[in-house]
Design a protein around this motif. Structure first.
Motif, mmCIF file in Angstrom:
data_model
loop_
_atom_site.group_PDB
_atom_site.id
_atom_site.type_symbol
_atom_site.label_atom_id
_atom_site.label_comp_id
_atom_site.label_asym_id
_atom_site.label_seq_id
_atom_site.Cartn_x
_atom_site.Cartn_y
_atom_site.Cartn_z
ATOM 1 N N GLY A 190 -16.613 9.924 8.515
ATOM 2 C CA GLY A 190 -15.990 10.333 7.273
ATOM 3 C C GLY A 190 -14.988 9.309 6.766
ATOM 4 O O GLY A 190 -14.725 8.298 7.414
ATOM 5 N N VAL A 191 -14.447 9.610 5.591
ATOM 6 C CA VAL A 191 -13.441 8.744 4.973
ATOM 7 C C VAL A 191 -12.150 9.546 4.817
ATOM 8 O O VAL A 191 -12.081 10.457 3.989
ATOM 9 N N PRO A 192 -11.118 9.239 5.588
ATOM 10 C CA PRO A 192 -9.853 9.971 5.469
ATOM 11 C C PRO A 192 -9.216 9.744 4.101
ATOM 12 O O PRO A 192 -9.211 8.627 3.587
ATOM 13 N N GLU A 193 -8.695 10.816 3.531
ATOM 14 C CA GLU A 193 -7.988 10.733 2.261
ATOM 15 C C GLU A 193 -6.530 11.101 2.502
ATOM 16 O O GLU A 193 -6.224 12.187 3.002
ATOM 17 N N LEU A 194 -5.635 10.193 2.115
ATOM 18 C CA LEU A 194 -4.232 10.328 2.482
ATOM 19 C C LEU A 194 -3.319 10.119 1.274
ATOM 20 O O LEU A 194 -3.774 9.771 0.187
ATOM 21 N N THR A 195 -2.033 10.322 1.499
ATOM 22 C CA THR A 195 -1.015 9.935 0.527
ATOM 23 C C THR A 195 -0.878 8.404 0.546
ATOM 24 O O THR A 195 -1.646 7.715 1.230
ATOM 25 N N LYS A 196 0.111 7.879 -0.120
ATOM 26 C CA LYS A 196 0.362 6.443 -0.057
ATOM 27 C C LYS A 196 0.895 6.009 1.311
ATOM 28 O O LYS A 196 0.915 4.815 1.626
ATOM 29 N N GLY A 229 11.716 9.490 21.062
ATOM 30 C CA GLY A 229 10.818 8.757 20.188
ATOM 31 C C GLY A 229 10.563 7.401 20.818
ATOM 32 O O GLY A 229 11.063 7.098 21.909
ATOM 33 N N SER A 230 9.820 6.573 20.134
ATOM 34 C CA SER A 230 9.550 5.225 20.661
ATOM 35 C C SER A 230 10.703 4.275 20.376
ATOM 36 O O SER A 230 10.840 3.242 21.029
ATOM 37 N N GLY A 231 11.517 4.625 19.363
ATOM 38 C CA GLY A 231 12.569 3.717 18.928
ATOM 39 C C GLY A 231 12.075 2.648 17.985
ATOM 40 O O GLY A 231 12.850 1.813 17.521
ATOM 41 N N GLU A 232 10.787 2.674 17.669
ATOM 42 C CA GLU A 232 10.189 1.691 16.748
ATOM 43 C C GLU A 232 9.914 2.381 15.417
ATOM 44 O O GLU A 232 9.222 3.399 15.365
ATOM 45 N N CYS A 233 10.433 1.822 14.337
ATOM 46 C CA CYS A 233 10.288 2.410 13.007
ATOM 47 C C CYS A 233 9.398 1.519 12.150
ATOM 48 O O CYS A 233 9.724 0.356 11.906
ATOM 49 N N ARG A 234 8.265 2.073 11.693
ATOM 50 C CA ARG A 234 7.299 1.290 10.916
ATOM 51 C C ARG A 234 6.782 2.135 9.759
ATOM 52 O O ARG A 234 6.807 3.368 9.822
ATOM 53 N N PRO A 235 6.254 1.509 8.715
ATOM 54 C CA PRO A 235 5.618 2.294 7.649
ATOM 55 C C PRO A 235 4.433 3.088 8.202
ATOM 56 O O PRO A 235 3.666 2.574 9.027
ATOM 57 N N LEU A 236 4.291 4.308 7.755
ATOM 58 C CA LEU A 236 3.196 5.144 8.236
ATOM 59 C C LEU A 236 1.846 4.477 7.980
ATOM 60 O O LEU A 236 0.918 4.597 8.794
ATOM 61 N N LYS A 237 1.738 3.766 6.879
ATOM 62 C CA LYS A 237 0.481 3.088 6.553
ATOM 63 C C LYS A 237 0.092 2.091 7.637
ATOM 64 O O LYS A 237 -1.097 1.933 7.950
ATOM 65 N N PHE A 255 -5.976 5.518 0.592
ATOM 66 C CA PHE A 255 -4.553 5.781 0.446
ATOM 67 C C PHE A 255 -4.246 6.172 -1.002
ATOM 68 O O PHE A 255 -4.892 5.688 -1.938
ATOM 69 N N GLY A 256 -3.257 7.042 -1.165
ATOM 70 C CA GLY A 256 -2.810 7.413 -2.500
ATOM 71 C C GLY A 256 -3.653 8.460 -3.178
ATOM 72 O O GLY A 256 -3.459 8.751 -4.368
ATOM 73 N N VAL A 257 -4.575 9.065 -2.447
ATOM 74 C CA VAL A 257 -5.454 10.092 -3.029
ATOM 75 C C VAL A 257 -4.731 11.435 -3.103
ATOM 76 O O VAL A 257 -4.883 12.184 -4.077
ATOM 77 N N LYS A 258 -3.949 11.740 -2.092
ATOM 78 C CA LYS A 258 -3.271 13.030 -2.031
ATOM 79 C C LYS A 258 -1.788 12.872 -2.363
ATOM 80 O O LYS A 258 -1.187 11.833 -2.082
ATOM 81 N N PRO A 259 -1.195 13.904 -2.954
ATOM 82 C CA PRO A 259 0.244 13.854 -3.234
ATOM 83 C C PRO A 259 1.040 14.138 -1.965
ATOM 84 O O PRO A 259 0.518 14.717 -1.010
ATOM 85 N N TYR A 260 2.287 13.721 -1.965
ATOM 86 C CA TYR A 260 3.163 14.084 -0.858
ATOM 87 C C TYR A 260 3.444 15.584 -0.908
ATOM 88 O O TYR A 260 3.416 16.209 -1.967
ATOM 89 N N TYR A 261 3.702 16.151 0.286
ATOM 90 C CA TYR A 261 4.146 17.538 0.328
ATOM 91 C C TYR A 261 5.487 17.663 -0.389
ATOM 92 O O TYR A 261 6.266 16.703 -0.438
ATOM 93 N N PRO A 262 5.776 18.841 -0.960
ATOM 94 C CA PRO A 262 7.125 19.046 -1.512
ATOM 95 C C PRO A 262 8.181 18.800 -0.423
ATOM 96 O O PRO A 262 8.010 19.225 0.715
ATOM 97 N N HIS A 263 9.239 18.091 -0.759
ATOM 98 C CA HIS A 263 10.335 17.807 0.176
ATOM 99 C C HIS A 263 9.871 16.972 1.369
ATOM 100 O O HIS A 263 10.419 17.075 2.468
ATOM 101 N N GLN A 264 8.841 16.134 1.168
ATOM 102 C CA GLN A 264 8.333 15.281 2.246
ATOM 103 C C GLN A 264 9.434 14.367 2.788
ATOM 104 O O GLN A 264 10.109 13.671 2.020
#
Length: 301
Positions: A190-196, A229-237, A255-264
């Motif tokens: 399949g093809v995952p559809e995500l926010t940005k 946590g891992s202590g490593e901070c990276r963009p989710l993308k 990427f960018g197909v779905k909107p962010y959840y409210p209060h994401q």
């Protein structure tokens, strides 16, 4: 050392059992009767499985002995159920009942599983000193349980620690998580559809989360709250692209197909410096190593 674990059938609980056995400890796993995930618990030397509902811990008083007690069990953790206020109030009571059970088993240390949800929305790296502002019923209940369990442990003379766990991925994780959705969708063609996926994020492999919990159980400073946590901070993308590449670099992700959840939440990262200083914990898995191992496990079925 003998440890007791409630909620041992998920990604963190099963990893904690394996980590404890590898370290030479004995484990008592308290599992909900009839749990569909009972088979996730390793049936091996050094592991005893006891079936008991989260609402019935009193029935186990005095029946076993342990040195450290890890309370991971929690009801209503996903979707709209997180705001079921009466069920979340029950969870607070069950956590206090777990402290009672730990005392009756002679435990010297109680470690409760908190959550990133206790912080609400934050734009700083999270540690035990960062102010909390939970917005969901789940987050409010976790914070309340942590404060009350600390008080109860003080009254009973148990060492207390609360572990606010950030985003964990690993074997036996729930299918609704982003990581599992991505892996299964890509493996199935399949093809995952995500926010940005612009969030700054911290993912920790379940094996490392389990190792952190065990370090806290052995060396945690009484009364402290630790972030896991891992202590490593990276963009989710970046995480998504690493996962895609581990499955097949030619696979498409939209990427960018779905909107962010409210209060994401857009920033969720752990400051583990205090955890490392107090217990010696350091992550053993980077994301690429952990996700490659997990994909291999899922491919093998």
């Amino acid at each position: 050392m003998r440890i007791a674990i409630t909620g041992p059938t998920g990604a963190i609980g099963t990893a904690l059992i394996k980590e404890a056995i590898s370290a030479g400890h004995e484990v008592i796993a308290i599992v909900r009767p009839g749990s569909s995930r009972m088979s996730n618990v390793a049936v091996t030397k050094g592991v005893e499985i006891i079936e008991c509902d989260i609402s019935d811990y009193a029935s186990l008083h005095g029946k076993r002995q342990c040195d450290a007690f890890f309370h991971l069990a929690w009801m209503k953790t996903f979707g709209a159920a997180r705001d079921d206020v009466y069920s979340q109030v029950d969870n607070i009571r069950y956590a206090l009942n777990a402290v009672d059970l730990a005392e009756s088993w002679g435990a010297k240390a109680f470690v409760g599983a908190g959550s990133q949800a206790e912080y609400g929305h934050s734009e700083v790296s999270l540690n035990g000193s960062v102010p909390v502002d939970p917005t969901s019923g789940y987050g409010i209940a976790k914070y309340s349980a942590g404060k009350l369990c600390r008080l109860f442990c003080q009254q009973k003379g148990l060492r207390f620690n609360w572990a606010r766990i950030l985003s964990v991925y690993g074997e036996n994780d729930a299918d609704h998580t982003l990581i599992m959705y991505l892996i299964h969708t890509l493996l199935e063609g399949g093809v995952p559809e995500l926010t940005k996926c612009e969030q700054m994020w911290d993912y920790i492999y379940s094996k490392d989360a389990a190792y952190a919990l065990l370090c806290i159980g052995e060396k945690g400073v009484d009364g402290k709250v630790y972030c896991i946590g891992s202590g490593e901070c990276r963009p989710l993308k970046a995480y998504v692209e690493d996962l895609r590449d581990a499955v097949d670099p030619s696979k498409e992700v939209r990427f960018g197909v779905k909107p962010y959840y409210p209060h994401q939440a857009m920033y969720l990262c752990a400051d583990i410096s205090e955890l490392t200083a107090d217990t010696g914990f350091r992550p053993r898995y980077g994301f690429k190593k952990g996700i490659s191992e997990l994909i291999g496990i899922i491919r093998q079925g």
